[in-house]
Structure formats: structure tokens, C-alpha cells
Design a protein around this motif. Structure first.
Motif, PDB file in Angstrom:
ATOM      1  N   LYS A 156       2.546  32.420  53.476  1.00 66.21           N
ATOM      2  CA  LYS A 156       2.947  33.630  54.406  1.00 66.21           C
ATOM      3  C   LYS A 156       3.865  33.963  53.335  1.00 66.21           C
ATOM      4  O   LYS A 156       4.426  33.676  52.496  1.00 66.21           O
ATOM      5  N   SER A 157       4.507  35.479  53.921  1.00 69.41           N
ATOM      6  CA  SER A 157       4.623  35.890  53.396  1.00 69.41           C
ATOM      7  C   SER A 157       6.594  35.958  53.369  1.00 69.41           C
ATOM      8  O   SER A 157       7.542  35.444  54.533  1.00 69.41           O
ATOM      9  N   GLY A 158       7.748  36.163  52.255  1.00 65.39           N
ATOM     10  CA  GLY A 158       8.672  36.104  52.261  1.00 65.39           C
ATOM     11  C   GLY A 158       9.571  37.182  51.905  1.00 65.39           C
ATOM     12  O   GLY A 158       9.012  38.281  52.079  1.00 65.39           O
ATOM     13  N   ARG A 159      10.759  36.070  51.343  1.00 67.76           N
ATOM     14  CA  ARG A 159      11.923  37.634  50.656  1.00 67.76           C
ATOM     15  C   ARG A 159      11.946  36.089  49.672  1.00 67.76           C
ATOM     16  O   ARG A 159      12.277  35.008  49.194  1.00 67.76           O
ATOM     17  N   ARG A 160      12.787  36.908  48.564  1.00 68.34           N
ATOM     18  CA  ARG A 160      13.384  36.464  47.376  1.00 68.34           C
ATOM     19  C   ARG A 160      14.756  37.017  47.422  1.00 68.34           C
ATOM     20  O   ARG A 160      14.801  38.680  47.329  1.00 68.34           O
ATOM     21  N   PHE A 161      15.395  36.536  47.384  1.00 73.19           N
ATOM     22  CA  PHE A 161      17.003  36.897  47.664  1.00 73.19           C
ATOM     23  C   PHE A 161      17.346  37.070  46.131  1.00 73.19           C
ATOM     24  O   PHE A 161      17.323  36.240  44.685  1.00 73.19           O
ATOM     25  N   PRO A 163      20.017  37.861  43.021  1.00 70.71           N
ATOM     26  CA  PRO A 163      21.388  36.608  42.760  1.00 70.71           C
ATOM     27  C   PRO A 163      22.779  38.048  42.564  1.00 70.71           C
ATOM     28  O   PRO A 163      23.342  37.367  43.062  1.00 70.71           O
ATOM     29  N   GLU A 164      22.423  39.375  41.619  1.00 77.47           N
ATOM     30  CA  GLU A 164      23.051  40.313  42.016  1.00 77.47           C
ATOM     31  C   GLU A 164      23.870  41.035  42.982  1.00 77.47           C
ATOM     32  O   GLU A 164      24.971  41.287  43.200  1.00 77.47           O
ATOM     33  N   LYS A 165      22.577  40.543  44.463  1.00 78.75           N
ATOM     34  CA  LYS A 165      23.033  41.398  45.214  1.00 78.75           C
ATOM     35  C   LYS A 165      24.332  40.155  45.633  1.00 78.75           C
ATOM     36  O   LYS A 165      25.195  40.619  47.117  1.00 78.75           O
ATOM     37  N   LEU A 166      23.875  39.228  46.013  1.00 76.55           N
ATOM     38  CA  LEU A 166      24.272  38.038  46.664  1.00 76.55           C
ATOM     39  C   LEU A 166      25.816  38.153  46.376  1.00 76.55           C
ATOM     40  O   LEU A 166      26.541  37.499  47.406  1.00 76.55           O
ATOM     41  N   ALA A 167      26.001  38.358  44.968  1.00 75.67           N
ATOM     42  CA  ALA A 167      26.912  38.213  44.158  1.00 75.67           C
ATOM     43  C   ALA A 167      27.949  38.933  44.573  1.00 75.67           C
ATOM     44  O   ALA A 167      29.419  38.939  45.127  1.00 75.67           O
ATOM     45  N   ALA A 168      27.530  40.644  44.412  1.00 71.10           N
ATOM     46  CA  ALA A 168      27.836  41.352  45.218  1.00 71.10           C
ATOM     47  C   ALA A 168      28.512  41.758  46.282  1.00 71.10           C
ATOM     48  O   ALA A 168      29.723  41.604  46.764  1.00 71.10           O
ATOM     49  N   ALA A 169      27.893  41.001  47.573  1.00 70.90           N
ATOM     50  CA  ALA A 169      28.325  40.629  48.691  1.00 70.90           C
ATOM     51  C   ALA A 169      29.594  39.509  49.334  1.00 70.90           C
ATOM     52  O   ALA A 169      29.498  39.102  50.000  1.00 70.90           O
ATOM     53  N   GLU A 196      19.052  43.550  52.859  1.00 71.15           N
ATOM     54  CA  GLU A 196      20.007  44.284  52.036  1.00 71.15           C
ATOM     55  C   GLU A 196      20.440  43.630  50.681  1.00 71.15           C
ATOM     56  O   GLU A 196      20.542  44.199  49.763  1.00 71.15           O
ATOM     57  N   VAL A 197      20.230  42.162  50.890  1.00 70.48           N
ATOM     58  CA  VAL A 197      20.359  41.153  49.654  1.00 70.48           C
ATOM     59  C   VAL A 197      18.899  40.443  49.478  1.00 70.48           C
ATOM     60  O   VAL A 197      19.135  39.932  48.281  1.00 70.48           O
ATOM     61  N   SER A 198      17.396  41.069  49.262  1.00 71.06           N
ATOM     62  CA  SER A 198      16.232  40.750  48.748  1.00 71.06           C
ATOM     63  C   SER A 198      15.325  41.739  49.021  1.00 71.06           C
ATOM     64  O   SER A 198      15.446  42.284  49.121  1.00 71.06           O
ATOM     65  N   THR A 199      14.028  40.950  48.745  1.00 72.18           N
ATOM     66  CA  THR A 199      12.949  41.878  48.183  1.00 72.18           C
ATOM     67  C   THR A 199      11.670  41.308  48.561  1.00 72.18           C
ATOM     68  O   THR A 199      11.839  40.060  49.095  1.00 72.18           O
ATOM     69  N   PHE A 200      11.026  41.485  49.759  1.00 69.98           N
ATOM     70  CA  PHE A 200      10.198  40.989  49.533  1.00 69.98           C
ATOM     71  C   PHE A 200       9.475  40.417  49.190  1.00 69.98           C
ATOM     72  O   PHE A 200       8.989  40.907  47.577  1.00 69.98           O
ATOM     73  N   ARG A 201       8.482  39.272  49.278  1.00 67.54           N
ATOM     74  CA  ARG A 201       8.397  38.584  48.202  1.00 67.54           C
ATOM     75  C   ARG A 201       6.168  37.719  49.225  1.00 67.54           C
ATOM     76  O   ARG A 201       6.369  37.607  50.106  1.00 67.54           O
ATOM     77  N   PRO A 202       5.935  38.376  48.560  1.00 67.55           N
ATOM     78  CA  PRO A 202       3.999  38.391  48.967  1.00 67.55           C
ATOM     79  C   PRO A 202       3.434  36.810  48.886  1.00 67.55           C
ATOM     80  O   PRO A 202       4.362  36.788  47.815  1.00 67.55           O
TER      81      PRO A 202
END
Ligand SMILES: [Zn+2]
Ligand SMILES: [Zn+2]
Length: 306
Positions: A156-161, A163-169, A196-202
Motif C-alpha cells: 500500500k502506498s503511504g507517505r514519507r514525513f 524531517p526539515e518540514k517537521l522541524a519547521a512546524a 503539509e509535512v510529507s510526500t507521497f511514497r509509492p
């Protein structure tokens, strides 16, 4: 981290040789074990690979030619002997039900395992044969002169958080888990969504294409696969034999991998007429470079997509 790998238990075609057992491919996929095409001798090959029957959750049979299924009786009886603590799902082409039943009850034993027959309609499209929160298992009809299906396991596809966006938020620790679970978190009165803080991970894809002519089913199964395991019974020089007998040559397998945009090709199911697979590899690499020829008991690691 959990393991994902393919263990080749057998790589011969119709006739096993001193070096190659009948077919058998174990796929270790995190907590589950898939056994594709248990040919004669699969139990013993599992012992050489230190694989216990309890590692099996699903058996996937492509068709009922002996080199792909004669080991099913032993596997089913072994599941009973070892009191398999979970169900064993057995997937196979529906029109082969009589062969499945014969193999299941081929000799005297005390059935103690939960064997779940899962016949598959042989259709000229991808059909879902198992769907879990972690993956979908598909089948598609192939072209081999007898009812045959290939398999495609798709994470199943998912998301990859990021780190830089998590840190900024300012999201860290248990908040990341909360974000993954509910899709958003509140931080200082501000709502931050997972998008807002992740990208799609196939999801990672593994395809098993056994006995077949090159066909659109093989392409559908192999589409964008991280690894395609495909039969390559003959060399290009014997292409005529492949065509006549409903099989693929190494060049056919390579063309399938290239057209389907697969990332890696593992060829197998070699005719006993060849003393080595060097020519198969040469034929395939001329078309699709990332090709390996499987030997019995080879392990191939399956990389995770990031
Ligand atoms: Zn075969
Ligand atoms: Zn066959």
C-alpha cells in the motif's frame, strides 16, 4: 527493520537437475511468508534455506504443471504436522480445483492445519486475490496453453514525513505518530495537516511471472515493479522452442521488464538442456541490463521505496 527478500528454492523447469530443484520461490515480506509454485522437493529446499513451515502464510500456485505444484502435498501435510498456528491460504487458478483437491489429499495424514483454498478466476485483467492493510495481491491470466496466472504483490502506498518540514512546524516525538494516525495535529492553536509535512511514497511491487509466452498479462503484472521474477526457459537461439511450447526466452523476459518499466529482473525456470545460464544472461542484458539469473538458494533483497 523487518526483512523483505526472495529466496529461490528451485530454478529448474520440467526436469530437476543435480543443481536445480523444481520451482519454488519464498518471499519474505515483513511478518508474512509467501511461497510461489512449490514444485517437487520444496520441503527439502526449505530445510536447506532454514525456512520453517510456520513461516508460510500464503501459497500461490501459477498453474498445475507438476514442476509448479507437486510439492503442495508435502507443504500442506507439513503444515498439519507442525500444527501451523495460523491459516494457510492457498491461491490457484479456479479451473484447477480438481488438481488442488488431489494434491491436498494425495496420501494418508491427519489434517490439523487450517488450509484455506482461494481459487482465482482466470481473467484477462488484474484481479485482487488478497487485500490487507499492508498490501494487495493481484493475479492476471497468462498465455501458456493451460490455465495459468501470474502474481503481483503491491505494498500500500503511504507517505514519507520530511524531517526539515517537521522541524519547521515544531512537530516531534509522539506528535509524529499522532499526525500519521489522524492526518493532522494542533500546535499552538494552529492545525497542521500531514500533507503539509510529507510526500507521497509509492508502495514496493514484486511480480512473479511463470510459464507464459510474452503477453499483456505479464506486462500488467510487471508494471513499474521493483523486481520481476520471470521464467526464461530458453536462450534466444531457441526462441522457436519458446514460441512452440508457450514459454519465454531470456530475451522475452528482458523485453517484458523493459516495456513494463521494471527496475530489476530475476530470470529462472531454466531448461535442463543448458549446462549454464551464461547465454541467458547475455541475451537478457543486451535488452535489460539489471538482470540476474537465479540459482537455487539465492537470496535477493528487496529495497524499500523512499
Ligand atoms: Zn514450468
Ligand atoms: Zn507449465
Amino acid at each position: 527493520m523487518s526483512v523483505r527478500e526472495i529466496v529461490a528454492l528451485g530454478t529448474a523447469s520440467q526436469v530437476p537437475t543435480r543443481l536445480r530443484n523444481h520451482n519454488g520461490y519464498f518471499l519474505r515480506w515483513d511478518d508474512e511468508g509467501f511461497l510461489f509454485d512449490p514444485g517437487e522437493g520444496t520441503q527439502r529446499q526449505m530445510a536447506f534455506a532454514t525456512l520453517a513451515a510456520s513461516a508460510l502464510n500464503r501459497v500461490c500456485v501459477t498453474h498445475f504443471h507438476g514442476d509448479h505444484c507437486l510439492g503442495l502435498s508435502g507443504i500442506i501435510q507439513r503444515a498439519s504436522l507442525d500444527r501451523l498456528p495460523h491459516p494457510l491460504y492457498v491461491h490457484f487458478p479456479a479451473s484447477g480445483m480438481q488438481y488442488f483437491e488431489r494434491l491436498r489429499f494425495a496420501s494418508i495424514y491427519h489434517p490439523a492445519a487450517e488450509i484455506v483454498p482461494c481459487p482465482i478466476e482466470e481473467r484477462d485483467e488484474l484481479v485482487v486475490v488478497a487485500d490487507t492493510p499492508a498490501y494487495t495481491l493481484y493475479a492476471h491470466a497468462l498465455v501458456h496453453g493451460v490455465p495459468t496466472v501470474g502474481y503481483r504483490l503491491e505494498e500500500k502506498s503511504g507517505r514519507r514525513f520530511l524531517p526539515e518540514k517537521l522541524a519547521a512546524a515544531k512537530i516531534h516525538g509522539p506528535m509524529v505518530g499522532e499526525l500519521a494516525r489522524q492526518g493532522f495535529v494542533e500546535r499552538d492553536g494552529v492545525r497542521i495537516t500531514a500533507d503539509e509535512v510529507s510526500t507521497f511514497r509509492p508502495g514496493t511491487v514484486v511480480a512473479f511471472v511463470m510459464d507464459t509466452r510474452p503477453c499483456k498479462g505479464a506486462l500488467a503484472l510487471a508494471r513499474d515493479a521493483d523486481i520481476l521474477v520471470m521464467e526464461a526457459t530458453y536462450t534466444a537461439e531457441d526462441q522457436q522452442l519458446a514460441n512452440e511450447h508457450g514459454h519465454s526466452s531470456a530475451a522475452d523476459a528482458a523485453r517484458t521488464a523493459r516495456e513494463a518499466n521494471a527496475k530489476k529482473l530475476a530470470i529462472t525456470h531454466f531448461s535442463q538442456r543448458y549446462a549454464s545460464t551464461e547465454q541467458h544472461v547475455r541475451d537478457a542484458k543486451a535488452i535489460f541490463d539489471d538482470t540476474v539469473a537465479l540459482h537455487d538458494l539465492d537470496h535477493i533483497q528487496i529495497p524499500r521505496r523512499r
